[in-house]
Scaffold this motif. Structure first.
Motif, PDB file in Angstrom:
ATOM      1  N   GLU A   1      38.101 -35.378 -13.964  1.00 11.22           N
ATOM      2  CA  GLU A   1      38.701 -35.741 -15.061  1.00 11.22           C
ATOM      3  C   GLU A   1      38.466 -34.704 -15.967  1.00 11.22           C
ATOM      4  O   GLU A   1      39.309 -34.703 -17.171  1.00 11.22           O
ATOM      5  CB  GLU A   1      38.023 -37.040 -15.233  1.00 11.22           C
ATOM      6  CG  GLU A   1      38.573 -38.104 -14.695  1.00 11.22           C
ATOM      7  CD  GLU A   1      37.450 -39.605 -14.694  1.00 11.22           C
ATOM      8  OE1 GLU A   1      37.977 -40.677 -14.209  1.00 11.22           O
ATOM      9  OE2 GLU A   1      36.382 -39.275 -15.003  1.00 11.22           O
TER      10      GLU A   1
ATOM     11  N   VAL B   1      45.611 -38.716 -16.486  1.00  9.71           N
ATOM     12  CA  VAL B   1      44.617 -38.503 -15.769  1.00  9.71           C
ATOM     13  C   VAL B   1      44.727 -39.386 -14.029  1.00  9.71           C
ATOM     14  O   VAL B   1      44.548 -38.988 -13.056  1.00  9.71           O
ATOM     15  CB  VAL B   1      43.304 -39.321 -16.131  1.00  9.71           C
ATOM     16  CG1 VAL B   1      42.063 -39.269 -15.219  1.00  9.71           C
ATOM     17  CG2 VAL B   1      42.688 -38.238 -17.320  1.00  9.71           C
ATOM     18  N   LYS B   2      45.164 -40.632 -14.246  1.00  7.92           N
ATOM     19  CA  LYS B   2      45.447 -41.555 -13.068  1.00  7.92           C
ATOM     20  C   LYS B   2      46.256 -40.769 -12.227  1.00  7.92           C
ATOM     21  O   LYS B   2      46.155 -40.754 -10.928  1.00  7.92           O
ATOM     22  CB  LYS B   2      45.785 -42.781 -13.356  1.00  7.92           C
ATOM     23  CG  LYS B   2      45.952 -43.891 -12.329  1.00  7.92           C
ATOM     24  CD  LYS B   2      46.027 -45.374 -12.928  1.00  7.92           C
ATOM     25  CE  LYS B   2      46.058 -46.302 -11.646  1.00  7.92           C
ATOM     26  NZ  LYS B   2      46.435 -47.600 -12.003  1.00  7.92           N
ATOM     27  N   ARG B   3      47.523 -40.384 -12.903  1.00  6.62           N
ATOM     28  CA  ARG B   3      48.525 -39.545 -11.881  1.00  6.62           C
ATOM     29  C   ARG B   3      47.916 -38.667 -11.244  1.00  6.62           C
ATOM     30  O   ARG B   3      48.335 -38.201 -10.044  1.00  6.62           O
ATOM     31  CB  ARG B   3      49.733 -39.561 -12.746  1.00  6.62           C
ATOM     32  CG  ARG B   3      51.043 -38.927 -11.695  1.00  6.62           C
ATOM     33  CD  ARG B   3      52.397 -38.887 -12.729  1.00  6.62           C
ATOM     34  NE  ARG B   3      52.125 -38.373 -13.975  1.00  6.62           N
ATOM     35  CZ  ARG B   3      52.070 -36.925 -14.232  1.00  6.62           C
ATOM     36  NH1 ARG B   3      52.222 -36.077 -13.009  1.00  6.62           N
ATOM     37  NH2 ARG B   3      51.948 -36.344 -15.520  1.00  6.62           N
TER      38      ARG B   3
ATOM     39  N   LYS C   1      34.769 -37.153  -9.046  1.00  7.25           N
ATOM     40  CA  LYS C   1      35.948 -37.607 -10.032  1.00  7.25           C
ATOM     41  C   LYS C   1      35.555 -37.189 -11.265  1.00  7.25           C
ATOM     42  O   LYS C   1      36.689 -37.063 -12.109  1.00  7.25           O
ATOM     43  CB  LYS C   1      35.744 -39.141  -9.707  1.00  7.25           C
ATOM     44  CG  LYS C   1      36.932 -40.010 -10.606  1.00  7.25           C
ATOM     45  CD  LYS C   1      36.675 -41.577 -10.489  1.00  7.25           C
ATOM     46  CE  LYS C   1      37.894 -42.147 -11.208  1.00  7.25           C
ATOM     47  NZ  LYS C   1      37.667 -42.420 -12.520  1.00  7.25           N
TER      48      LYS C   1
ATOM     49  N   LEU D   1      44.940 -37.525 -10.512  1.00  7.00           N
ATOM     50  CA  LEU D   1      43.876 -37.815  -9.543  1.00  7.00           C
ATOM     51  C   LEU D   1      44.672 -38.054  -8.217  1.00  7.00           C
ATOM     52  O   LEU D   1      44.087 -37.539  -7.301  1.00  7.00           O
ATOM     53  CB  LEU D   1      43.159 -38.983 -10.150  1.00  7.00           C
ATOM     54  CG  LEU D   1      41.859 -38.606 -11.192  1.00  7.00           C
ATOM     55  CD1 LEU D   1      41.234 -40.065 -11.564  1.00  7.00           C
ATOM     56  CD2 LEU D   1      40.925 -37.790 -10.445  1.00  7.00           C
ATOM     57  N   SER D   2      45.563 -38.926  -8.471  1.00  5.40           N
ATOM     58  CA  SER D   2      46.197 -39.321  -7.132  1.00  5.40           C
ATOM     59  C   SER D   2      46.690 -38.119  -6.340  1.00  5.40           C
ATOM     60  O   SER D   2      46.582 -37.973  -5.105  1.00  5.40           O
ATOM     61  CB  SER D   2      47.325 -40.338  -7.354  1.00  5.40           C
ATOM     62  OG  SER D   2      47.998 -40.725  -6.190  1.00  5.40           O
TER      63      SER D   2
ATOM     64  N   HIS E   1      38.576 -37.440  -2.246  1.00  2.00           N
ATOM     65  CA  HIS E   1      38.658 -38.983  -2.505  1.00  2.00           C
ATOM     66  C   HIS E   1      37.573 -39.702  -1.748  1.00  2.00           C
ATOM     67  O   HIS E   1      37.044 -40.536  -2.398  1.00  2.00           O
ATOM     68  CB  HIS E   1      40.088 -39.551  -1.746  1.00  2.00           C
ATOM     69  CG  HIS E   1      40.420 -40.805  -2.300  1.00  2.00           C
ATOM     70  ND1 HIS E   1      40.201 -41.777  -1.312  1.00  2.00           N
ATOM     71  CD2 HIS E   1      40.623 -41.546  -3.340  1.00  2.00           C
ATOM     72  CE1 HIS E   1      40.200 -42.975  -1.840  1.00  2.00           C
ATOM     73  NE2 HIS E   1      40.627 -42.846  -3.070  1.00  2.00           N
TER      74      HIS E   1
END
Length: 234
Positions: free
Chosen positions: A100, A110-112, A96, A114-115, A125
């Motif tokens: 990042e 970042v969040k979007r 992770k 990463l998904s 994951h």
């Protein structure tokens, strides 16, 4: 207008040219594959596109705009990602954390992203809290590709993405390359597994001595007896 259009590119190291007039163009929805013997200038061409060596002559255009000899951080801002063959993960950082790092220019995404990367590479994951250095070679390659994708590139450059991998992981990486391309990212990669790579290529470029020997669709190159005899082992 091609996504990438390289014309008559010359360049090298220490005043010595390795590239002697290479032409290369791909559209935004295409996978381009560069093959050829050792020393042909394949990886050098990727480095020239990504601003890692001096282009002494010729033009490299991204969406019609000249980009040759721009600094690499500017090229990332303009929509380009690059995955080198070696030393392409931070082994002591978790999966992770590695991913990042790829979003440093776009921290709000970042969040979007990463998904999205986990959708492309489900094993990442599951291992997101594990140090990248503990992963298999194929999974490390997924981390490297995923980190480059975190910056949302329009063009992704891959240098020998299946080098040293088992046949299982080779085909796994090629499947992921096709998925990334289908999601709207143009791909240009150097590959030693030439037959398998050309099988998924929209455009193929056979280099020798820093020049184009053959340029055609991947399927046409695979069917060309001269290409097979000289560059594909018969």
């Amino acid at each position: 207008m091609p996504l990438l259009d390289a014309r008559e590119v010359h360049g090298g190291y220490g005043g010595m040219n390795i590239l002697n007039g290479v032409d290369m163009a791909i559209e935004a929805d295409q996978i381009g594959v560069i093959v050829g013997p050792n020393g042909a200038g394949k990886s050098t061409m990727l480095k020239a596109i990504f601003g890692q060596l001096n282009v002494t002559q010729g033009d490299i255009l991204l969406r019609g705009e000249p980009i040759q000899n721009l600094p690499t951080n500017r090229l990332v801002e303009l929509g380009m990602g690059f995955v080198p063959q070696e030393h392409n993960v931070f082994p002591s950082l978790t999966v992770k954390e590695n991913l990042e790092m790829g979003a440093f220019l776009k921290p709000g995404n970042v969040k979007r992203m990463l998904s999205k990367v986990y959708e492309f590479f489900p094993p990442l994951h599951e291992k997101r809290h594990q140090p990248a250095g503990e992963l298999s070679g194929g999974q490390r390659q997924m981390v490297a590709m995923g980190r480059a994708l975190m910056a949302e590139p329009e063009l992704l450059l891959l240098d020998e993405p299946t080098a040293g991998l088992s046949p299982k992981y080779m085909y796994e990486i090629f499947d992921r390359v096709k998925e990334v391309n289908a999601a709207g990212v143009g791909i240009l990669m150097v590959e030693q597994n030439a037959k398998q790579a050309l099988a998924i290529a929209d455009k193929g470029f056979v280099l020798a001595a820093g020049q184009n020997r053959f340029t055609d669709t991947g399927q046409a190159l695979l069917a060309d007896p001269d290409v097979a005899k000289s560059f594909l082992g018969g």
